[in-house]
Design a protein around this motif. Structure first.
Motif, PDB file in Angstrom:
ATOM      1  N   PHE A 278      55.945  96.049   8.060  1.00  0.00           N
ATOM      2  CA  PHE A 278      56.645  95.634   6.646  1.00  0.00           C
ATOM      3  C   PHE A 278      56.777  94.428   6.361  1.00  0.00           C
ATOM      4  CE2 PHE A 278      58.522  97.162   2.946  1.00  0.00           C
ATOM      5  CZ  PHE A 278      57.868  97.737   2.536  1.00  0.00           C
ATOM      6  N   ASN A 279      55.897  93.402   5.052  1.00  0.00           N
ATOM      7  CA  ASN A 279      55.923  92.795   4.199  1.00  0.00           C
ATOM      8  C   ASN A 279      55.235  92.409   3.366  1.00  0.00           C
ATOM      9  OD1 ASN A 279      56.842  89.418   4.508  1.00  0.00           O
ATOM     10  ND2 ASN A 279      58.312  90.207   6.400  1.00  0.00           N
ATOM     11  N   MET A 280      54.860  90.650   3.786  1.00  0.00           N
ATOM     12  CA  MET A 280      53.619  90.243   2.761  1.00  0.00           C
ATOM     13  C   MET A 280      52.105  91.127   2.516  1.00  0.00           C
ATOM     14  SD  MET A 280      53.491  89.578  -0.748  1.00  0.00           S
ATOM     15  CE  MET A 280      54.463  87.782  -0.879  1.00  0.00           C
TER      16      MET A 280
ATOM     17  N   ILE B   6      62.442  95.453  12.866  1.00  0.00           N
ATOM     18  CA  ILE B   6      61.619  95.391  11.507  1.00  0.00           C
ATOM     19  C   ILE B   6      60.787  93.564  11.578  1.00  0.00           C
ATOM     20  CG2 ILE B   6      63.634  94.884  11.404  1.00  0.00           C
ATOM     21  CD1 ILE B   6      60.723  96.161   8.632  1.00  0.00           C
ATOM     22  N   THR B   7      59.686  94.503  11.361  1.00  0.00           N
ATOM     23  CA  THR B   7      59.167  92.158  11.465  1.00  0.00           C
ATOM     24  C   THR B   7      60.142  91.610   9.846  1.00  0.00           C
ATOM     25  OG1 THR B   7      57.329  93.220   9.807  1.00  0.00           O
ATOM     26  CG2 THR B   7      56.464  92.542  11.438  1.00  0.00           C
TER      27      THR B   7
ATOM     28  N   TRP C 260      48.568  96.563  13.055  1.00  0.00           N
ATOM     29  CA  TRP C 260      49.725  96.507  12.641  1.00  0.00           C
ATOM     30  C   TRP C 260      50.241  96.477  11.288  1.00  0.00           C
ATOM     31  CZ3 TRP C 260      53.002  96.133  17.085  1.00  0.00           C
ATOM     32  CH2 TRP C 260      51.757  96.036  18.162  1.00  0.00           C
ATOM     33  N   TYR C 261      49.473  96.107   9.678  1.00  0.00           N
ATOM     34  CA  TYR C 261      49.805  96.831   8.711  1.00  0.00           C
ATOM     35  C   TYR C 261      49.284  97.499   8.511  1.00  0.00           C
ATOM     36  CZ  TYR C 261      53.393  92.425   8.978  1.00  0.00           C
ATOM     37  OH  TYR C 261      54.388  91.444   9.191  1.00  0.00           O
TER      38      TYR C 261
ATOM     39  N   LEU D 169      54.170 101.379  13.564  1.00  0.00           N
ATOM     40  CA  LEU D 169      54.443 102.352  12.923  1.00  0.00           C
ATOM     41  C   LEU D 169      54.452 101.804  11.678  1.00  0.00           C
ATOM     42  CD1 LEU D 169      57.233 104.753  13.099  1.00  0.00           C
ATOM     43  CD2 LEU D 169      54.868 104.957  14.079  1.00  0.00           C
ATOM     44  N   PRO D 170      53.222 101.541  10.442  1.00  0.00           N
ATOM     45  CA  PRO D 170      52.647 100.375   9.431  1.00  0.00           C
ATOM     46  C   PRO D 170      53.200 101.243   8.164  1.00  0.00           C
ATOM     47  CG  PRO D 170      51.319 101.194  11.093  1.00  0.00           C
ATOM     48  CD  PRO D 170      51.609 102.136  11.382  1.00  0.00           C
ATOM     49  N   VAL D 171      54.580 101.040   7.332  1.00  0.00           N
ATOM     50  CA  VAL D 171      55.314 101.233   6.385  1.00  0.00           C
ATOM     51  C   VAL D 171      53.928 100.911   5.577  1.00  0.00           C
ATOM     52  CG1 VAL D 171      57.086 101.200   5.450  1.00  0.00           C
ATOM     53  CG2 VAL D 171      57.180 101.361   7.427  1.00  0.00           C
TER      54      VAL D 171
END
Ligand code: FUL
Length: 691
Positions: A50-52, A94-95, A280-281, A314-316
């Motif tokens: 979970f990120n940009m 977490i990423t 992944w995302y 888990l791709p939030v």
């Protein structure tokens, strides 16, 4: 006299040494450290990407994304932790910072972070929320950090290594205990076009200084290693040992990481990482691509059951929540594994063919007690031995779990399991290595006695645990495919008399939906959802969805690299991802493929499926696509770029054009393949998007 005294002392000393080894088995080869042993007690935990990229819909961001894009509407780390806990997971990694450089905490060392985003007016800190949520739910907290940074202006200079260490220090000192630091070995170019020479010893030292109990992951450890793929499969043979000085992050012979190095100099066990979805995302178009229960169960046995720990991603989503579809599947998996691990051997009678010493300290019964700290040891010098378990009554079983006492090293090279049937033992399953944990699957047998044979070991075997189960058999998820001429087939391999139902209107298939009996036509595309039923429609598989665009019925390969259209070039468009076209690289553009689509079509994008046989040679990384009405005059490329992460995760790539196009011909230029030493270019399927 001097001589006599010397011999007396030597004799006493000898007795001592002998007694010491007589009391406890000696370690064999490399052994785990305390932090590794603590990690081996875990087995299943969550990765959260979970990120940009969640907001830019990318797998690898470019570093040029505006912080303004990061704006989850309902971010709730307590929901992540609750889901993970209920799923039976033991932690979350977490990423914190991915390749695009965006930091999920307000770092002092970059402007590319949550502090410049609209989320919570720039006052938010995802690491703070998540570490607190993990604490509340009794989960361990871990961090992924990518040293590759496509945003940081200093990337590519020695100064960046210092900045990265400071960045690490922030993450490792502000959020409590960190159980694992996940280093991504990717090493691409930064904003100035330069690659970084990473200071790995410095990065490791920083972790050791601020979180001495954390295990460090990378291709090469130092504590835990990558398994060599992102599919979720550890090797059937899996040594926890590695010649660590030979391996480094980005190690080109990644395939060695799967089995490890037998007799390797260091203890560096595998962590198996894979995503619950293809990417992944989070990508909304993968909402119906969550791996089936059967697939996840297969991964469970191939990771946890093959001497690895399982890191399931888990791709939030953009709301900042674990998506409902993923949660549903996780709970199905939990229910299944709970049912599948009811131990039928606990406390039963067990005898061993060989025993270490006379005391009961290393008795066979240690294998069936609940403790992993007690173990059965065979006598010194014994490398073949058997354990006989008397189950007391006829018992039906189809799984066997076995664990070595790894604190003293990994020893077993080959073992087998036999069931007492018709007055003799009959082999029902075989395995190679055991290590921390091995689970064998075999067709159900009913027996009252089991024999486990250690057939080959490097030293006397030390076994801490054996369990047997009768796991429910799952129904194989159907496979939906379409031939070149547009006929759809749905099959359910390895299943006796399945009833397959399907829909083409987007609704979920039920027992009442139409039954699949023969191929049907879908030449212009559509969505097929299918499900398999058995036992009078009482038990069902997970549903599966496949989307098709226009079929390749009218297509031809005009040219492919140097070769004209022919038998092997047809594999590019045969609708079968298992077959692929491959040719030697030529010139500056390693390969150029021209397709004639047979008619002028609206074109909104294209798809590329890389070879699916597990090999990497020729997988396309950089590409350019052009269209033409007549096959003579070509547009400037309507799409060009790189397939992010395709080398490690070779799934179907779907690329949409910025502007819709119209054309009859499509040219796919493979500009670069993923491996620097690749000699070929390979393509399993090319397709177009017309919607
Ligand atoms: C890889 C990365 O490049 C992917 O984007 C992903 O984060 C995966 C877990 O590791 O090396």
């Amino acid at each position: 006299m001097i001589h006599q005294r010397f011999f007396l002392w030597a004799a006493v000393l000898g007795l001592f040494v002998h007694q010491a080894t007589a009391q406890t088995p000696a370690p064999y080869g490399a052994v785990p450290s305390a932090r590794q042993l603590a990690w081996h007690r875990m087995k299943y935990y969550a990765f959260v990407h979970f990120n940009m990229n969640t907001f830019s819909n990318e797998e690898w961001g470019h570093g040029t994304e505006k912080p303004a894009m990061f704006n989850p509407t309902q971010l709730d780390c307590r929901q992540w932790a609750r889901v993970a806990k209920e799923a039976g997971m033991e932690g979350i990694i977490i990423t914190a910072k991915h390749h695009d450089g965006f930091c999920l905490w307000p770092s002092k060392y970059t402007e590319h972070s949550v502090k410049n985003s609209p989320w919570r007016d720039g006052k938010g800190d995802v690491l703070k929320d998540l570490s607190a949520a993990c604490k509340e739910y009794g989960l361990k907290f871990g961090v992924y950090l990518s040293p590759w940074d496509r945003n940081h202006p200093a990337y590519g200079t020695p100064e960046y290594n210092e900045i990265f260490k400071k960045t690490l220090q922030e993450v490792l000192t502000q959020y409590g205990d960190v159980f694992e630091v996940w280093f991504d070995g990717a090493n691409g170019e930064g904003p100035n076009g330069k690659k970084q020479v990473y200071d790995w010893p410095g990065f490791v030292a920083t972790v050791r200084q601020f979180q001495p109990n954390a295990v460090i992951f990378s291709d090469a450890g130092p504590d835990i290693r990558w398994v060599g793929n992102e599919d979720g499969y550890a090797g059937e043979t899996n040594w926890a040992t590695l010649n660590r000085s030979k391996v480094y992050p980005g190690y080109p012979n990644y395939w060695e990481l799967t089995p490890g190095h037998e007799d390797g100099t260091d203890w560096v066990p595998t962590e198996v990482n894979c995503s619950i979805r293809p990417g992944w995302y989070y990508h909304a178009n993968e909402d119906d691509k969550v791996k089936s229960l059967e697939h996840l169960v297969d991964i469970y046995y191939s990771s946890i059951g093959r001497n690895g720990n399982w890191l399931l991603n888990l791709p939030v989503d953009r709301r900042g929540l674990v998506h409902e579809n993923d949660t549903k599947r996780l709970m199905e998996l939990k229910a299944y594994t709970d049912k599948a691990s009811n131990n039928l051997a606990g406390g039963k009678k067990i005898t061993a063919s060989s025993l270490f010493g006379k005391a009961s300290t290393f008795a066979a019964s240690n294998v069936l007690d609940k403790s992993r700290d007690t173990y059965w040891a065979a006598a010194n010098g014994t490398t073949q031995a058997t354990l006989d378990i008397d189950l007391g009554k006829p018992t039906t079983l189809n799984r066997l779990l076995i664990e070595e006492y790894i604190a003293l090293g990994q020893r077993v090279k080959k073992f087998s399991v036999a069931a007492w049937q018709n007055g003799k033992y009959q082999t029902i399953a075989q395995g190679t290595t055991i290590g921390n944990r091995r689970i064998l699957r075999f067709p159900a047998v009913t027996t009252s006695k089991l024999q486990i044979s250690i057939d080959e070991a490097k030293a006397n075997p030390l076994i801490s645990n054996v369990e047997v189960y009768n796991a429910p058999e799952l129904i194989v998820t159907p496979v939906i495919s379409r031939s070149k001429d547009g006929m759809v087939t749905i099959a359910c391999p390895r299943t006796t008399d399945p009833v397959i139902t399907y829909t083409t209107d987007g609704s979920e298939p039920t027992a009442q939906s139409p039954r699949f009996s023969q191929p049907f036509a879908m030449p212009t595309g559509g969505t097929v959802k299918a499900r398999a039923f058995v036992d009078n429609m009482k038990r069902a598989s997970s549903p599966v969805t496949t989307e098709f665009d226009i079929s390749s019925a009218k297509w031809n390969v005009v040219s492919a690299g140097g070769s004209a259209s022919g038998k092997t070039t047809d594999r590019l468009i045969d609708g079968n991802p298992a077959s692929f076209w491959q040719q030697r690289k030529t010139g500056e553009t390693p390969a150029s493929v021209v397709l004639d689509l047979g008619e002028s079509l609206p074109l909104r994008g294209f798809t590329y499926v890389p070879r699916q046989d597990g090999k990497k040679d020729g997988i396309v990384y950089r590409y350019a696509v052009s269209v033409s009405q007549d096959g003579q005059t070509w547009s400037a490329p309507v799409s060009q770029g790189a397939f992010s992460n395709i080398n490690n995760n070779p799934v179907k790539q779907t690329i949409r054009f910025d502007q819709p196009q119209t054309g009859r011909y499509l040219k796919f230029d493979a500009l670069e393949t993923t491996g620097a030493n690749d000699t070929t270019v390979s393509i399993a399927e090319l397709g177009v998007l017309t919607r």
